[in-house]
Design a protein around this motif. Structure first.
Motif, PDB file in Angstrom:
ATOM      1  N   SER A 118       0.719  -1.349  -0.180  1.00 53.86           N
ATOM      2  CA  SER A 118       0.322   0.092  -0.140  1.00 53.86           C
ATOM      3  C   SER A 118       0.632   1.397  -0.216  1.00 53.86           C
ATOM      4  CB  SER A 118      -0.324  -0.239   1.318  1.00 53.86           C
ATOM      5  OG  SER A 118      -0.141  -0.019   2.268  1.00 53.86           O
ATOM      6  N   LEU A 119      -0.016   2.127  -0.078  1.00 53.93           N
ATOM      7  CA  LEU A 119       0.894   3.341  -0.332  1.00 53.93           C
ATOM      8  C   LEU A 119       0.325   4.807   0.645  1.00 53.93           C
ATOM      9  CD1 LEU A 119       1.298   4.613  -4.097  1.00 53.93           C
ATOM     10  CD2 LEU A 119       3.224   3.849  -2.628  1.00 53.93           C
ATOM     11  N   GLY A 120       0.461   5.423   1.270  1.00 49.86           N
ATOM     12  CA  GLY A 120       0.175   5.929   2.804  1.00 49.86           C
ATOM     13  C   GLY A 120       0.934   7.526   2.447  1.00 49.86           C
ATOM     14  N   LEU A 121       1.195   8.190   3.339  1.00 48.59           N
ATOM     15  CA  LEU A 121       1.361  10.239   3.247  1.00 48.59           C
ATOM     16  C   LEU A 121       2.037  10.001   4.895  1.00 48.59           C
ATOM     17  CD1 LEU A 121       0.817  12.930   2.815  1.00 48.59           C
ATOM     18  CD2 LEU A 121      -0.407  13.031   4.672  1.00 48.59           C
ATOM     19  N   LEU A 122       3.221  10.780   4.328  1.00 46.89           N
ATOM     20  CA  LEU A 122       4.239   9.904   6.053  1.00 46.89           C
ATOM     21  C   LEU A 122       4.546  12.069   6.285  1.00 46.89           C
ATOM     22  CD1 LEU A 122       7.624   8.575   3.985  1.00 46.89           C
ATOM     23  CD2 LEU A 122       5.781   7.099   5.738  1.00 46.89           C
ATOM     24  N   TYR A 123       4.377  12.003   7.024  1.00 46.79           N
ATOM     25  CA  TYR A 123       4.449  13.119   7.734  1.00 46.79           C
ATOM     26  C   TYR A 123       4.371  13.146   9.171  1.00 46.79           C
ATOM     27  CZ  TYR A 123      -0.099  13.147   9.933  1.00 46.79           C
ATOM     28  OH  TYR A 123      -0.960  13.102  10.986  1.00 46.79           O
ATOM     29  N   PRO A 124       4.692  14.875  10.089  1.00 47.65           N
ATOM     30  CA  PRO A 124       5.554  14.756  10.921  1.00 47.65           C
ATOM     31  C   PRO A 124       4.406  14.475  12.505  1.00 47.65           C
ATOM     32  CG  PRO A 124       6.823  16.178   9.898  1.00 47.65           C
ATOM     33  CD  PRO A 124       5.315  15.385   9.244  1.00 47.65           C
ATOM     34  N   GLY A 125       3.373  14.109  11.883  1.00 51.13           N
ATOM     35  CA  GLY A 125       2.290  14.327  12.430  1.00 51.13           C
ATOM     36  C   GLY A 125       1.497  15.867  12.559  1.00 51.13           C
ATOM     37  N   LYS A 126       2.375  16.664  12.426  1.00 54.97           N
ATOM     38  CA  LYS A 126       1.411  17.743  12.422  1.00 54.97           C
ATOM     39  C   LYS A 126       1.833  18.947  11.594  1.00 54.97           C
ATOM     40  CE  LYS A 126       0.892  18.517  16.723  1.00 54.97           C
ATOM     41  NZ  LYS A 126      -1.119  18.070  17.369  1.00 54.97           N
ATOM     42  N   VAL A 127       1.118  19.524  10.459  1.00 55.55           N
ATOM     43  CA  VAL A 127       1.105  19.915   8.969  1.00 55.55           C
ATOM     44  C   VAL A 127       2.488  20.609   8.818  1.00 55.55           C
ATOM     45  CG1 VAL A 127      -0.159  21.596   8.101  1.00 55.55           C
ATOM     46  CG2 VAL A 127      -0.914  19.797   8.721  1.00 55.55           C
ATOM     47  N   ALA A 128       2.569  21.782   9.667  1.00 58.58           N
ATOM     48  CA  ALA A 128       2.941  23.388  10.270  1.00 58.58           C
ATOM     49  C   ALA A 128       4.409  22.317  10.646  1.00 58.58           C
ATOM     50  CB  ALA A 128       3.402  24.403  10.763  1.00 58.58           C
TER      51      ALA A 128
END
Length: 388
Positions: A53-63
């Motif tokens: 699968s694919l998914g969004l990687l991000y630090p837990g916050k948008v900014a």
């Protein structure tokens, strides 16, 4: 074998595909161009394989921003590339800090994280004709990858009236609007939200701004200017500019407020399970009209096969030997020759990064050479997940 972006054979043979996990493979490929050689690093992902699968990687916050390898390892991804363009610097409004927030919409595990800034306020290369900041690519609930456009659908309701939301966790708001910031935004200042205009990113910050904090359905505080600092879970902050500020001034501490928001596909399509901002360079196997064919750069892209069940993630090498890069027109041709029917351009330059976990390794490794010599912290990326 790809013929090379300028019609010549690759400068060197391509490396064979190497297994990363069942249904996920890596290779590099050298491409000839009028300027020299560009090296593409590729991940091939078969979404019809069990556990892939694919998914969004991000630090837990948008900014917020982090190195792609840290984001991938933190999510137990086997590979990935960087994602959307973002608010990296802020030289046009002295005293207003950069937020690090992405330009376009973002969806993680079916949850709307943010909406798109006004197109004139985006960062990144000039868009092809007909493109805008709301365009995304991602994967729907059916596991099929596709391109799309996500529109914010939301409203603020109170005894003083009902107003449409003009923004969700975004560093720039449309003129005259009210934007919503949630705990997903993070601790970054919200001051940039009232700077610029619908036609100019460098337009001055407006004086008529107002902020209202809502908790448990009631207004708990008001302020004459956007603030900063973490937003607690269960708390929402409304920021208004111009007419939007005037609307918020009608609210007082203790007033009941109801908030509704979500991201919907502009074409009425099924919701995205994961989505990240990026503008199309290939449609139905044909390069998008008006793509720039002069400016070459180190770039990142994602290509989607005709069935939506095969995806190619591509990041160019930024080492001095290969830094000549590709133009957008060349990038479109490369993704088409890979077999993609649709493709998008993602953030490039110093952000271009591709990572993968090699057999037996505890974490991912950066497989291209970022042009800055090291990984640039990014606000999001595309993670590849596999069962084994």
């Amino acid at each position: 074998m790809l013929a090379g972006v300028a019609g010549a054979p690759p400068a060197r043979p391509a490396a064979a595909w190497a297994r990363v996990a069942e249904g996920v493979e890596y290779r590099w490929l050298d491409l000839a161009s009028p300027r020299g050689t560009a090296r593409a690093h590729l991940l091939s992902v078969e979404l019809d394989r069990a556990g892939v699968s694919l998914g969004l990687l991000y630090p837990g916050k948008v900014a917020a921003r982090s190195a792609l390898s840290s984001l991938a390892d933190g999510a137990a991804a086997v590979g990935g590339v960087n994602g959307d363009f973002f608010h990296l610097t802020e030289s046009q409004h002295p005293g207003v800090p950069a937020t690090g927030a992405p330009v376009g919409p973002a969806v993680a595990e079916g949850r709307a994280l943010k909406a798109a800034v006004p197109t004139a306020q985006r960062y990144g290369p000039a868009l092809p004709r007909g493109a805008d900041a709301r365009q995304v690519w991602g994967v729907g609930a059916d596991g099929t990858a596709r391109l799309g456009e996500l529109v914010l659908d939301g409203a603020v309701s109170s005894a003083a009236g009902e107003w449409p939301l003009g923004g969700l966790n975004q560093y720039a708001l449309p003129q005259g609007s009210v934007g919503l910031f949630t705990a997903d935004w993070g601790a970054a200042s919200r001051a940039r939200a009232v700077c610029g205009s619908d036609t100019r990113r460098d337009a001055p910050c407006v004086e008529e701004a107002y902020e209202v904090t809502v908790r448990a359905g009631r207004v708990v505080s008001v302020a004459g200017a956007p603030g900063s600092g973490p937003i607690a879970e269960g708390t929402s902050v409304l920021v208004g500019r111009e007419a939007g500020a005037a609307r918020l001034r009608r609210l007082a501490v203790g007033d009941r407020v109801r908030l509704r928001y979500g991201l919907v596909a502009a074409d009425g399509g099924a919701p995205f399970r994961f989505a990240v901002g990026g503008f199309p360079v290939l449609r139905s196997g044909v390069p998008v009209a008006g793509l720039d064919g002069a400016v070459a750069a180190v770039r990142t892209a994602a290509g989607i096969g005709e069935s939506g069940r095969r995806v190619w993630l591509l990041a160019l090498d930024g080492s001095p030997e290969f830094r000549q890069g590709l133009t957008l027109a060349e990038l479109a041709r490369v993704t088409a020759e890979l077999g993609a029917a649709e493709a998008v351009n993602l953030d490039g330059g110093g952000s271009s990064t591709l990572v993968a976990r090699q057999s037996g390794a505890a974490g991912v490794r950066v497989l291209n050479h970022p042009s800055g010599g090291t990984q640039r912290p990014v606000p999001n990326g595309v993670g590849v997940f596999a069962a084994g």
